[in-house]
Motif scaffolding. Structure first.
Motif, PDB file in Angstrom:
ATOM      1  N   GLY A   1     -13.489 -20.615  -0.960  1.00  0.00           N
ATOM      2  CA  GLY A   1     -12.720 -19.370  -0.864  1.00  0.00           C
ATOM      3  C   GLY A   1     -12.272 -18.869  -2.234  1.00  0.00           C
ATOM      4  O   GLY A   1     -11.289 -18.140  -2.327  1.00  0.00           O
ATOM      5  N   VAL A   2     -12.982 -19.287  -3.267  1.00  0.00           N
ATOM      6  CA  VAL A   2     -12.544 -18.943  -4.624  1.00  0.00           C
ATOM      7  C   VAL A   2     -12.518 -17.427  -4.836  1.00  0.00           C
ATOM      8  O   VAL A   2     -11.534 -16.886  -5.351  1.00  0.00           O
ATOM      9  CB  VAL A   2     -13.448 -19.630  -5.680  1.00  0.00           C
ATOM     10  N   GLN A   3     -13.575 -16.743  -4.394  1.00  0.00           N
ATOM     11  CA  GLN A   3     -13.621 -15.284  -4.609  1.00  0.00           C
ATOM     12  C   GLN A   3     -13.094 -14.502  -3.407  1.00  0.00           C
ATOM     13  O   GLN A   3     -12.374 -13.524  -3.557  1.00  0.00           O
ATOM     14  CB  GLN A   3     -15.058 -14.836  -4.933  1.00  0.00           C
ATOM     15  N   CYS A   4     -13.433 -14.954  -2.202  1.00  0.00           N
ATOM     16  CA  CYS A   4     -13.080 -14.175  -1.012  1.00  0.00           C
ATOM     17  C   CYS A   4     -11.685 -14.520  -0.478  1.00  0.00           C
ATOM     18  O   CYS A   4     -11.213 -13.891   0.461  1.00  0.00           O
ATOM     19  CB  CYS A   4     -14.136 -14.368   0.083  1.00  0.00           C
ATOM     20  N   GLY A   5     -11.033 -15.517  -1.074  1.00  0.00           N
ATOM     21  CA  GLY A   5      -9.756 -15.983  -0.540  1.00  0.00           C
ATOM     22  C   GLY A   5      -8.536 -15.437  -1.254  1.00  0.00           C
ATOM     23  O   GLY A   5      -8.625 -14.484  -2.036  1.00  0.00           O
ATOM     24  N   SER A   6      -7.388 -16.058  -0.972  1.00  0.00           N
ATOM     25  CA  SER A   6      -6.110 -15.688  -1.577  1.00  0.00           C
ATOM     26  C   SER A   6      -5.797 -14.207  -1.372  1.00  0.00           C
ATOM     27  O   SER A   6      -5.441 -13.500  -2.322  1.00  0.00           O
ATOM     28  CB  SER A   6      -6.093 -16.070  -3.060  1.00  0.00           C
ATOM     29  N   PHE A   7      -5.929 -13.752  -0.137  1.00  0.00           N
ATOM     30  CA  PHE A   7      -5.575 -12.394   0.319  1.00  0.00           C
ATOM     31  C   PHE A   7      -6.552 -11.311  -0.125  1.00  0.00           C
ATOM     32  O   PHE A   7      -6.320 -10.134   0.140  1.00  0.00           O
ATOM     33  CB  PHE A   7      -4.163 -11.979  -0.147  1.00  0.00           C
TER      34      PHE A   7
ATOM     35  N   VAL B   1       2.953 -10.527  -2.477  1.00  0.00           N
ATOM     36  CA  VAL B   1       2.024 -10.094  -1.423  1.00  0.00           C
ATOM     37  C   VAL B   1       2.752 -10.076  -0.081  1.00  0.00           C
ATOM     38  O   VAL B   1       2.659  -9.112   0.681  1.00  0.00           O
ATOM     39  CB  VAL B   1       0.788 -11.036  -1.350  1.00  0.00           C
ATOM     40  N   GLU B   2       3.512 -11.147   0.196  1.00  0.00           N
ATOM     41  CA  GLU B   2       4.159 -11.261   1.501  1.00  0.00           C
ATOM     42  C   GLU B   2       5.317 -10.283   1.680  1.00  0.00           C
ATOM     43  O   GLU B   2       5.532  -9.770   2.771  1.00  0.00           O
ATOM     44  CB  GLU B   2       4.642 -12.706   1.717  1.00  0.00           C
ATOM     45  N   THR B   3       6.072 -10.043   0.610  1.00  0.00           N
ATOM     46  CA  THR B   3       7.255  -9.192   0.779  1.00  0.00           C
ATOM     47  C   THR B   3       6.932  -7.711   0.632  1.00  0.00           C
ATOM     48  O   THR B   3       7.687  -6.863   1.098  1.00  0.00           O
ATOM     49  CB  THR B   3       8.370  -9.557  -0.229  1.00  0.00           C
TER      50      THR B   3
ATOM     51  N   ASN C   1      -1.871  -3.611   2.880  1.00  0.00           N
ATOM     52  CA  ASN C   1      -2.294  -2.536   1.987  1.00  0.00           C
ATOM     53  C   ASN C   1      -3.771  -2.668   1.611  1.00  0.00           C
ATOM     54  O   ASN C   1      -4.539  -1.708   1.720  1.00  0.00           O
ATOM     55  CB  ASN C   1      -1.439  -2.520   0.711  1.00  0.00           C
ATOM     56  N   ILE C   2      -4.176  -3.867   1.182  1.00  0.00           N
ATOM     57  CA  ILE C   2      -5.555  -3.993   0.701  1.00  0.00           C
ATOM     58  C   ILE C   2      -6.543  -3.876   1.868  1.00  0.00           C
ATOM     59  O   ILE C   2      -7.660  -3.387   1.703  1.00  0.00           O
ATOM     60  CB  ILE C   2      -5.766  -5.289  -0.129  1.00  0.00           C
ATOM     61  N   THR C   3      -6.118  -4.293   3.050  1.00  0.00           N
ATOM     62  CA  THR C   3      -6.980  -4.118   4.227  1.00  0.00           C
ATOM     63  C   THR C   3      -7.241  -2.617   4.446  1.00  0.00           C
ATOM     64  O   THR C   3      -8.386  -2.196   4.637  1.00  0.00           O
ATOM     65  CB  THR C   3      -6.301  -4.721   5.480  1.00  0.00           C
ATOM     66  N   ALA C   4      -6.163  -1.830   4.377  1.00  0.00           N
ATOM     67  CA  ALA C   4      -6.296  -0.389   4.614  1.00  0.00           C
ATOM     68  C   ALA C   4      -7.067   0.303   3.477  1.00  0.00           C
ATOM     69  O   ALA C   4      -7.940   1.135   3.730  1.00  0.00           O
ATOM     70  CB  ALA C   4      -4.905   0.238   4.759  1.00  0.00           C
TER      71      ALA C   4
ATOM     72  N   LEU D   1     -13.419  -4.444  -7.159  1.00  0.00           N
ATOM     73  CA  LEU D   1     -12.460  -5.537  -6.977  1.00  0.00           C
ATOM     74  C   LEU D   1     -11.059  -5.064  -7.359  1.00  0.00           C
ATOM     75  O   LEU D   1     -10.467  -5.544  -8.323  1.00  0.00           O
ATOM     76  CB  LEU D   1     -12.882  -6.736  -7.850  1.00  0.00           C
ATOM     77  N   PRO D   2     -10.526  -4.094  -6.617  1.00  0.00           N
ATOM     78  CA  PRO D   2      -9.207  -3.550  -6.959  1.00  0.00           C
ATOM     79  C   PRO D   2      -8.105  -4.577  -6.714  1.00  0.00           C
ATOM     80  O   PRO D   2      -8.284  -5.501  -5.922  1.00  0.00           O
ATOM     81  CB  PRO D   2      -9.053  -2.363  -5.992  1.00  0.00           C
ATOM     82  N   PRO D   3      -6.956  -4.410  -7.380  1.00  0.00           N
ATOM     83  CA  PRO D   3      -5.827  -5.284  -7.086  1.00  0.00           C
ATOM     84  C   PRO D   3      -5.327  -5.025  -5.664  1.00  0.00           C
ATOM     85  O   PRO D   3      -5.591  -3.968  -5.079  1.00  0.00           O
ATOM     86  CB  PRO D   3      -4.776  -4.884  -8.121  1.00  0.00           C
ATOM     87  N   LEU D   4      -4.596  -5.993  -5.114  1.00  0.00           N
ATOM     88  CA  LEU D   4      -4.135  -5.883  -3.723  1.00  0.00           C
ATOM     89  C   LEU D   4      -3.099  -4.768  -3.555  1.00  0.00           C
ATOM     90  O   LEU D   4      -2.883  -4.288  -2.446  1.00  0.00           O
ATOM     91  CB  LEU D   4      -3.532  -7.227  -3.268  1.00  0.00           C
ATOM     92  N   ASN D   5      -2.478  -4.348  -4.667  1.00  0.00           N
ATOM     93  CA  ASN D   5      -1.470  -3.283  -4.590  1.00  0.00           C
ATOM     94  C   ASN D   5      -2.035  -1.922  -4.997  1.00  0.00           C
ATOM     95  O   ASN D   5      -1.281  -1.011  -5.306  1.00  0.00           O
ATOM     96  CB  ASN D   5      -0.257  -3.651  -5.460  1.00  0.00           C
ATOM     97  N   VAL D   6      -3.354  -1.790  -5.005  1.00  0.00           N
ATOM     98  CA  VAL D   6      -3.981  -0.513  -5.375  1.00  0.00           C
ATOM     99  C   VAL D   6      -3.519   0.582  -4.412  1.00  0.00           C
ATOM    100  O   VAL D   6      -3.268   0.323  -3.235  1.00  0.00           O
ATOM    101  CB  VAL D   6      -5.527  -0.647  -5.365  1.00  0.00           C
ATOM    102  N   THR D   7      -3.380   1.806  -4.939  1.00  0.00           N
ATOM    103  CA  THR D   7      -2.950   2.912  -4.075  1.00  0.00           C
ATOM    104  C   THR D   7      -4.158   3.749  -3.645  1.00  0.00           C
ATOM    105  O   THR D   7      -5.230   3.669  -4.247  1.00  0.00           O
ATOM    106  CB  THR D   7      -1.975   3.847  -4.831  1.00  0.00           C
ATOM    107  N   ARG D   8      -3.935   4.567  -2.613  1.00  0.00           N
ATOM    108  CA  ARG D   8      -4.990   5.449  -2.128  1.00  0.00           C
ATOM    109  C   ARG D   8      -5.474   6.380  -3.243  1.00  0.00           C
ATOM    110  O   ARG D   8      -6.658   6.631  -3.407  1.00  0.00           O
ATOM    111  CB  ARG D   8      -4.459   6.266  -0.940  1.00  0.00           C
TER     112      ARG D   8
END
Ligand SMILES: *Cc1c(COP(=O)(O)O)cnc(C)c1O
Length: 400
Positions: free
Chosen positions: A222-228, A305-307, A313-316, A379-386
């Motif tokens: 899960g090195v690349q696809c893991g950690s949210f 990520v949790e709070t 966000n990254i799913t959407a 490979l955007p960050p998990l907090n990327v905006t629309r």
């Protein structure tokens, strides 16, 4: 932007040639943006190759680093430290009952998976590990031996014996090579370097059943696809959503790195309870593994990520990115779009020069990462905006 810096810094020519000449010298980063040494700014969707889960220089990471650096940076594993204990606890909470071995990179986390499987099978003479063609598992000797791509192995023979490669997403192929020497199957949930190729749900369920029936381990890279990166902490949760038996799916051991540390080098292997005592005292180790500095940053990343709802966000954002990119498929440039969340691959048509196309996007201010299979990765960050995703799409659209 019209000009890109081409300056070669003193010392750049003394760096080993393993990565070839690099197109930019970056001097600063903030969020999803980086700046080169000529002051040009870029939208960075390479994210340090799926590492910078909170973007560049996030204040939460800065604070965790500064606070921990003032407290305790490194003690080795002769001692416990609070951040390592807390991170082990957190990873077990996120994955399942078991134990965690800490190291410093993805290839070391895979090395730990492989050593775990070898040692677990040693008493019964089982040492073979079945892996997938087109996979990538890192650059150590066991890593390149496990990897299913010739380019990482060529010239380094003889490799570590005992690895059998069969086509990805082909359960029958795994069954057909399984023998009384087999100890484990090792796969990525989504092949990353291989070009963002997700595992099929039936393949995953089938592999879990097969390895359980034959008393082998299912090892998960899960090195690349893991950690949210794909939304859920591990991508099997994402890949198996709504699939029968999917909620119960759990590998025997999982390798983590990249997005886990958000930019601090860290690697970890989680293993389920049944295998937690296989690597006995003195049998494996790492001087830096689980050092307080890296663990504090990983904890801060997970907390953010949790709070802040970043998994949602990254799913959407990933869904939107895939929807928008899919509109371009079949119009001469993009052949297929694959992935989820912040791990999206855009395979180009065979007649498009990938390096040239990537360079054009770079000169327009958009950085994407190459992969195998004629694919460019977003490979955007998990907090990327629309609007940041849209900005990237707008740059791309000019070339389509
Ligand atoms: C990047 C990667 C590795 C290797 O990680 P390093 O930190 O470069 O050693 C291993 N497996 C997968 C799936 C990767 O994407």
């Amino acid at each position: 932007m019209t000009e890109t810096a081409q300056s070669i810094l003193p010392g750049a020519d003394k760096i080993a040639a393993t990565y070839g000449p690099r197109p930019l010298t970056l001097v600063r980063g903030e969020g999803v943006r980086v700046w080169d040494d000529a002051g040009n700014s870029y939208l960075d969707f390479t994210g340090g190759v799926a590492v910078n889960s909170l973007g560049h220089c996030h204040p939460v990471i800065q604070k965790a680093l500064a606070d921990q650096a003032a407290q305790l940076i490194h003690v080795s594993n002769l001692f416990y430290s609070e951040p390592q204990c807390r991170l082990a606890d957190k990873l077990v909470e996120l994955i399942g009952p078991g134990a965690v071995f800490f190291c410093n990179s993805g290839t070391e986390a895979n090395e730990a998976l492989i050593k775990l499987a070898r040692k677990a099978g040693a008493a019964s003479g089982r040492f073979e590990i079945i892996t997938a063609t087109n996979s990538f598992h890192g650059r150590t000797y066991a890593g390149i031996s496990a990897t299913g791509q010739d380019k990482v192995k060529s010239g380094f023979e003889p490799l570590v014996p005992g690895f059998i490669h069969v086509p990805f997403n082909d359960l029958g192929a795994v069954e057909s090579v399984w023998s009384d020497k087999t100890s484990a199957v090792l796969i990525e949930g989504i092949q990353g370097e291989g070009g963002i190729i997700p595992a099929d749900p039936e393949y995953l369920i089938g592999l879990r059943k097969l390895t359980q029936e034959r008393d082998g381990l299912l090892l998960w890279d899960g090195v690349q696809c893991g950690s949210f990166r794909c939304g859920d902490f591990q991508s099997y949760t994402t890949l198996l959503k709504g699939v029968e038996g999917g909620a119960d799916f759990l590998p025997d051991a999982i390798a983590m790195a990249k997005s886990l540390g958000g930019g601090m080098p860290i690697g970890a292997m989680w293993m389920t309870k049944a295998y937690s005592d296989v690597l006995t005292s003195g049998s494996h180790g790492s001087t830096y593994g689980g050092n307080p500095l890296a663990c504090s940053v990983a904890l801060a990343v997970i907390h953010e990520v949790e709070t802040q709802g970043l998994a949602e966000n990254i799913t959407a954002q990933g869904k939107y990115l895939i929807e928008q990119l899919s509109r371009y498929v079949g119009h001469g440039t993009i052949r297929e779009v694959r992935g989820c969340g912040g791990l999206v691959g855009m395979e180009l048509e065979a007649d498009i020069d990938l390096a040239d196309f990537r360079e054009k996007l770079m000169r327009s201010g958009l950085l994407l990462a190459p992969a195998a299979n004629h694919t460019l990765r977003w490979l955007p960050p998990l907090n990327v905006t629309r609007s940041e995703i849209q900005e990237g799409l707008d740059i791309l659209e000019k070339y389509l």
